[in-house]
Design an enzyme around this catalytic site. Structure first.
Site, PDB file in Angstrom:
ATOM      1  N   HIS A  63       5.004 -30.574  10.009  1.00 27.59           N
ATOM      2  CA  HIS A  63       4.218 -31.226   8.952  1.00 27.59           C
ATOM      3  C   HIS A  63       3.447 -30.205   8.124  1.00 27.59           C
ATOM      4  O   HIS A  63       2.422 -29.683   8.547  1.00 27.59           O
ATOM      5  CB  HIS A  63       3.242 -32.212   9.616  1.00 27.59           C
ATOM      6  CG  HIS A  63       2.521 -33.102   8.649  1.00 27.59           C
ATOM      7  ND1 HIS A  63       2.123 -34.372   8.989  1.00 27.59           N
ATOM      8  CD2 HIS A  63       2.101 -32.913   7.369  1.00 27.59           C
ATOM      9  CE1 HIS A  63       1.489 -34.937   7.955  1.00 27.59           C
ATOM     10  NE2 HIS A  63       1.465 -34.054   6.967  1.00 27.59           N
ATOM     11  N   HIS A  65       2.707 -28.957   3.684  1.00 30.69           N
ATOM     12  CA  HIS A  65       2.874 -29.235   2.259  1.00 30.69           C
ATOM     13  C   HIS A  65       3.093 -27.911   1.538  1.00 30.69           C
ATOM     14  O   HIS A  65       2.225 -27.042   1.570  1.00 30.69           O
ATOM     15  CB  HIS A  65       1.634 -29.954   1.715  1.00 30.69           C
ATOM     16  CG  HIS A  65       1.377 -31.267   2.399  1.00 30.69           C
ATOM     17  ND1 HIS A  65       1.903 -32.451   1.944  1.00 30.69           N
ATOM     18  CD2 HIS A  65       0.692 -31.567   3.528  1.00 30.69           C
ATOM     19  CE1 HIS A  65       1.530 -33.440   2.757  1.00 30.69           C
ATOM     20  NE2 HIS A  65       0.794 -32.928   3.731  1.00 30.69           N
ATOM     21  N   ARG A  67       4.103 -27.915  -1.744  1.00 33.24           N
ATOM     22  CA  ARG A  67       3.650 -28.199  -3.129  1.00 33.24           C
ATOM     23  C   ARG A  67       4.670 -27.954  -4.226  1.00 33.24           C
ATOM     24  O   ARG A  67       4.383 -28.210  -5.392  1.00 33.24           O
ATOM     25  CB  ARG A  67       2.387 -27.382  -3.463  1.00 33.24           C
ATOM     26  CG  ARG A  67       1.243 -27.516  -2.482  1.00 33.24           C
ATOM     27  CD  ARG A  67       0.760 -28.927  -2.347  1.00 33.24           C
ATOM     28  NE  ARG A  67      -0.541 -29.008  -1.662  1.00 33.24           N
ATOM     29  CZ  ARG A  67      -1.030 -30.117  -1.152  1.00 33.24           C
ATOM     30  NH1 ARG A  67      -0.341 -31.240  -1.217  1.00 33.24           N
ATOM     31  NH2 ARG A  67      -2.205 -30.129  -0.565  1.00 33.24           N
ATOM     32  N   ASP A 308      -0.300 -29.700   9.287  1.00 39.54           N
ATOM     33  CA  ASP A 308      -0.686 -30.405   8.060  1.00 39.54           C
ATOM     34  C   ASP A 308      -1.306 -29.415   7.059  1.00 39.54           C
ATOM     35  O   ASP A 308      -2.279 -29.730   6.373  1.00 39.54           O
ATOM     36  CB  ASP A 308      -1.641 -31.578   8.343  1.00 39.54           C
ATOM     37  CG  ASP A 308      -1.757 -32.536   7.154  1.00 39.54           C
ATOM     38  OD1 ASP A 308      -1.031 -32.357   6.155  1.00 39.54           O
ATOM     39  OD2 ASP A 308      -2.584 -33.467   7.236  1.00 39.54           O
TER      40      ASP A 308
HETATM   41 ZN   LIG Z   1      -0.657 -37.533   6.031  1.00 41.64          ZN
END
Ligand SMILES: [Zn+2]
Length: 437
Positions: A63, A65, A67, A308
């Protein structure tokens, strides 16, 4: 590429039940030998002395990001994968909340080709559950699966329509890929800035109650039971969610769950002083929630640790608390903060490594090759870390464009010293010595 001999370290590979002080030989990008004896040093090796260090499979992050496309001012595949390498991660799964979102084959192919040409580590994209992440209509999940996504998620947004979630879980069966669930009842989190409790009242910030998470966890466990589909609960934070998942697993429901380093190690008290570096979604919770998360990791209610990693530029964080973006940079501090739990005796070192390697590899499956292991013949993805080295978090040194972390200036004990991806040394700390034999 010359063979690499990693010598003298403590090799921990939970996938094979290995915990031995010895050597690891890497040739042609693959693990070619692992054992207790010192391998005979022939000419033409590069030798990495890892005495006193831990050698384990490269970390896998389910998990994060990255972007890109769309928010390149926050992060790119190039900067994000370099940050991952510095954190010891060799495989990372990026969430589809980009612009455009990863809800079609072209967008997924863009990420995969960018990752192949500019990425430092393996990038496995997650595709959207719904078109445009709007929660109204399913994305073309079959098309996304053939484009190579490893899971489906509308992460950042929950799927509020129960019928749509039911369908997604149903389809997860045919594609044998999990639905990654961002559990947030928006009616309860509207305007929320931090955990709901005494501190939010004192600070005058609108709170986000544990129930906002628990309600969706409970609903989706019921839907997983109904459909037999594969559910993966993202970033669990609430004590009640841990208990719900524990009971569901006892009943045989197909569910896995993840927790982040920040929810394991920090509490809502970090928000005091309106520190926007502590503004994350879901929010940092209480000490009691943290204890439940650690307990959940230890009894395997929670399967994995995922960062995350959610980078933002300073402009999005250096502002009033209620205007600041949710999310922090996670790759480069993950191991150091998690090692704090190992040093405290909250979690055993081997368990910690399992939750960063073997367990996430099991969730991804073998569609993308053998991951999370130092088995002979597997891609040589290796992380080398010093469990005891103390260092001060200096965000200026981050490879990530996101410099926001509540750990800035903190001293962490445990540091990644080198990362090897497919046999190639892609990151090394200055203090690590590599000599030619
Ligand atoms: Zn989330």
């Amino acid at each position: 590429m010359r063979p690499l001999l990693i010598q003298g370290g403590r090799i921990i590979d939970p996938s094979q039940g290995i915990d031995v002080t010895g050597s690891l030989l890497i040739a042609e990008g693959k693990v070619s030998w692992l054992g207790k004896e010192e391998a005979t040093t022939q000419a033409d090796y590069e030798v990495v002395n890892t005495r006193g260090l831990i050698v384990c499979p490269g970390f896998i992050d389910l998990h994060c990001h990255l972007r890109q496309p769309g928010y390149e001012e926050k992060e790119t595949i190039a900067t994000g994968t370099r940050a991952a390498a510095r954190g010891g991660f060799t495989t990372i799964c990026c969430m589809p909340n980009t612009d455009p979102p990863l809800d079609n084959q072209t967008a997924v192919e863009f990420v995969r080709s960018k990752a192949a040409s500019e990425g430092a580590v393996r990038v496995l994209p997650v595709g959207c559950i719904s078109k445009g992440r709007k929660g109204q209509e399913l994305a073309g999940m079959g098309e996304l699966a053939s484009a190579g996504v490893i899971a489906f998620s509308d992460d950042g947004e929950p799927v509020l329509n129960s019928h749509l979630m039911r369908q997604a879980l149903q389809y997860s069966l045919s594609f044998d890929r999990p639905i990654i669930d961002h559990c947030e009842d928006k009616a309860l989190t509207e305007g929320g800035q931090m955990n709901e409790g005494i501190i939010s009242t004192r600070l005058g910030l609108r709170g986000i109650p544990n129930a906002a998470e628990e309600i969706i966890v409970a609903r989706d466990l019921a839907l997983a039971e109904l459909t037999g589909g594969r559910l993966h609960i993202a970033h669990v934070t609430a004590e009640g969610s841990v208990e719900l998942i524990r009971r569901a697993k006892e009943k045989g429901i197909r569910v896995t769950a993840e927790v982040t380093p920040h929810h394991l190690t920090l509490t809502e008290e970090r928000v005091i002083g309106y520190d926007t570096n502590a503004k994350v979604n879901p929010p940092l919770r209480t000490k009691q929630d943290g204890k439940a998360l650690i307990q959940g990791l230890n009894d395997n209610t929670i399967d994995i640790i995922a960062t995350d990693h959610a980078p933002h530029p300073d402009a999005d964080k250096l502002c009033e608390f209620d205007l600041a973006a949710f999310g922090i940079s996670g790759f480069e501090t993950a191991l150091g903060s998690l090692m704090g739990l190992a040093h405290n005796g909250d979690i055993n070192l081997v368990t910690l490594i399992t939750k960063l390697t073997y367990e996430p590899a099991k969730i991804i499956g073998s569609k993308h090759g053998i991951l999370g292991t130092l088995a002979v013949g597997a891609p040589a993805d290796v992380t080398i870390f010093d469990p005891n080295l103390e260092w001060v978090v200096d965000t200026k040194a981050f490879a990530s464009k996101g410099k926001s972390t509540p750990l800035a200036g903190d001293t962490l004990k445990g540091r990644v010293m080198a990362t090897i991806f497919q046999g190639k040394l892609i990151y090394k700390d200055d203090s690590i010595n590599i000599k030619e034999s």
